[in-house]
Design an enzyme around this catalytic site. Sequence first.
Site, mmCIF file in Angstrom:
data_model
loop_
_atom_site.group_PDB
_atom_site.id
_atom_site.type_symbol
_atom_site.label_atom_id
_atom_site.label_comp_id
_atom_site.label_asym_id
_atom_site.label_seq_id
_atom_site.Cartn_x
_atom_site.Cartn_y
_atom_site.Cartn_z
ATOM 1 N N CYS A 226 58.905 13.340 24.592
ATOM 2 C CA CYS A 226 58.588 14.721 24.201
ATOM 3 C C CYS A 226 57.870 14.804 22.855
ATOM 4 C CB CYS A 226 59.857 15.566 24.182
ATOM 5 S SG CYS A 226 60.668 15.605 25.778
ATOM 6 N N HIS B 105 58.549 21.825 19.854
ATOM 7 C CA HIS B 105 58.730 21.340 21.225
ATOM 8 C C HIS B 105 59.700 22.279 21.949
ATOM 9 C CE1 HIS B 105 59.695 19.014 24.668
ATOM 10 N NE2 HIS B 105 60.884 18.619 24.233
ATOM 11 N N ASN C 28 61.010 22.554 30.050
ATOM 12 C CA ASN C 28 60.597 21.459 29.175
ATOM 13 C C ASN C 28 59.526 20.631 29.890
ATOM 14 O OD1 ASN C 28 60.366 19.171 27.626
ATOM 15 N ND2 ASN C 28 62.563 18.815 27.398
HETATM 16 N N1 COA Z 1 74.834 24.713 36.570
HETATM 17 C C1 COA Z 1 76.145 24.954 36.478
HETATM 18 N N2 COA Z 1 76.994 24.143 35.836
HETATM 19 C C2 COA Z 1 76.478 23.051 35.255
HETATM 20 C C3 COA Z 1 75.109 22.734 35.317
HETATM 21 C C4 COA Z 1 74.276 23.621 36.023
HETATM 22 N N3 COA Z 1 72.954 23.415 36.146
HETATM 23 N N4 COA Z 1 74.886 21.600 34.657
HETATM 24 C C5 COA Z 1 76.065 21.191 34.171
HETATM 25 N N5 COA Z 1 77.025 22.059 34.534
HETATM 26 C C6 COA Z 1 78.470 22.010 34.254
HETATM 27 C C7 COA Z 1 78.933 20.623 33.936
HETATM 28 O O1 COA Z 1 79.181 19.905 35.118
HETATM 29 C C8 COA Z 1 80.166 20.902 33.153
HETATM 30 O O2 COA Z 1 81.222 21.203 34.037
HETATM 31 P P1 COA Z 1 82.699 20.636 33.762
HETATM 32 O O3 COA Z 1 83.111 21.237 32.450
HETATM 33 O O4 COA Z 1 83.449 21.148 34.947
HETATM 34 O O5 COA Z 1 82.544 19.162 33.705
HETATM 35 C C9 COA Z 1 79.838 22.164 32.378
HETATM 36 O O6 COA Z 1 78.727 22.757 33.073
HETATM 37 C C10 COA Z 1 79.456 21.932 30.935
HETATM 38 O O7 COA Z 1 78.547 20.848 30.894
HETATM 39 P P2 COA Z 1 77.866 20.385 29.572
HETATM 40 O O8 COA Z 1 76.967 19.212 29.848
HETATM 41 O O9 COA Z 1 78.908 20.220 28.494
HETATM 42 O O10 COA Z 1 77.005 21.686 29.247
HETATM 43 P P3 COA Z 1 76.169 22.002 27.976
HETATM 44 O O11 COA Z 1 76.611 23.237 27.364
HETATM 45 O O12 COA Z 1 76.031 20.794 27.088
HETATM 46 O O13 COA Z 1 74.748 22.269 28.606
HETATM 47 C C11 COA Z 1 72.641 21.169 28.762
HETATM 48 C C12 COA Z 1 74.058 21.233 29.280
HETATM 49 C C13 COA Z 1 71.924 20.039 29.469
HETATM 50 C C14 COA Z 1 71.960 22.487 29.077
HETATM 51 C C15 COA Z 1 72.679 20.932 27.230
HETATM 52 O O14 COA Z 1 73.494 19.825 26.919
HETATM 53 C C16 COA Z 1 71.338 20.711 26.637
HETATM 54 O O15 COA Z 1 70.537 21.605 26.603
HETATM 55 N N6 COA Z 1 71.061 19.480 26.112
HETATM 56 C C17 COA Z 1 69.809 19.109 25.583
HETATM 57 C C18 COA Z 1 68.940 18.615 26.693
HETATM 58 C C19 COA Z 1 67.498 18.539 26.322
HETATM 59 O O16 COA Z 1 66.915 19.500 25.891
HETATM 60 N N7 COA Z 1 66.908 17.356 26.515
HETATM 61 C C20 COA Z 1 65.551 17.107 26.248
HETATM 62 C C21 COA Z 1 65.363 16.918 24.785
HETATM 63 S S1 COA Z 1 63.727 16.514 24.461
#
Ligand code: COA
Length: 325
Positions: free
Chosen positions: A112, A252, A282
Amino acid sequence: MRARIIGTGSYLPEEIRTNYDLEKMVDTSHDWIVARTGIVERRIAAEGECTSDMATKAAQRAMDMAGVTAEDIDLIVMGTITGDFPWPATSCLVQAQLGAKNAHAYDISAACSGFLYALSNANDFITSGRGKRALVIGAEKFSHIVDWTDRNTCILFGDGAGAVVLEGQESEAGVLSTHLYSDGNYWELLHQPGFGARYPASVDGIEAKLPFLRMEGNEVFKVAVRSLTKVSKEALKTNGYTSADVAQFIPHQANLRILEATTKRLGLTDEQSFINVHKYGNTSGATIPIAIDEANRQGLLKSGDLILSAAFGGGFTWGSTLIRW
Ligand code: COA
């Protein structure tokens, strides 16, 4: 001598995949995706539409705005990790499609952060006097490395391309600084395992879904906010400016929560921050040049404005630039 942006362009594929479409593919909901990421929809490249095709269209639009022809270009440098082939470089295919016969072309693999790495390379190329004009591109077709059955990752990414034409000018305007960093200790938190030298192509590898990207979202989130904030502050400090001097922060576009946390830590207002992640998700190396082009075409970038940009991605890699428009 400064390297100045004299044209911007972008290309987004026609197909729109909404959160409601994703509801039919994985166990998720529109409300969950919007609350956690701010993303409402993303674009998906057509069957057979490759990264080089999208990059070429964005580049042509940037050259049209700049009023230059393909033969005026001395360098094509593209940030991409989803090229048409493992090699040759996708920028070479773009060179051929454009007919940029006087340029040399290469890709940069910085996920990215790819566009900012490419911009930094092109800036050095121009300010060192090696050439006059460069096409700097960020283009990605993430839809083919996303596992559309994995709700943790498939909601985040999309396809698209953006480009700028940089020209060397005796001017106060142009790229004022670039800062680039990486820390390979974090490679496992965001990567595409197959197929390369570590996991060569195999039927078992396909069954294990090695060609799809892997991500530890929570960990990435924390390091991203910290790094984006730090490297943005560094860009301002190096040039003797503060957040109040920034006309537009064009980061980004990973997801809204990362953008909001970073903007807040930098003390920037909503008006100073350009956001389009809700429309495209993204698009990795393409988000910044797409956003620069949109902001430019909306008339948000005025002569003399200070534009701050920062990126973070797999590697980990991160960086920033400060540009006088
Ligand atoms: N829909 C519904 N539930 C979802 C889901 C979706 N698409 N994706 C994950 N979950 C669930 C998980 O399974 C988890 O359930 P559990 O508690 O029963 O295990 C719960 O939601 C929380 O998951 P978690 O991973 O802790 O959520 P989060 O708040 O961290 O959000 C992201 C997940 C990916 C949105 C977040 O971590 C994020 O934005 N990270 C950065 C990613 C990114 O931008 N990467 C590129 C960088 S260049």
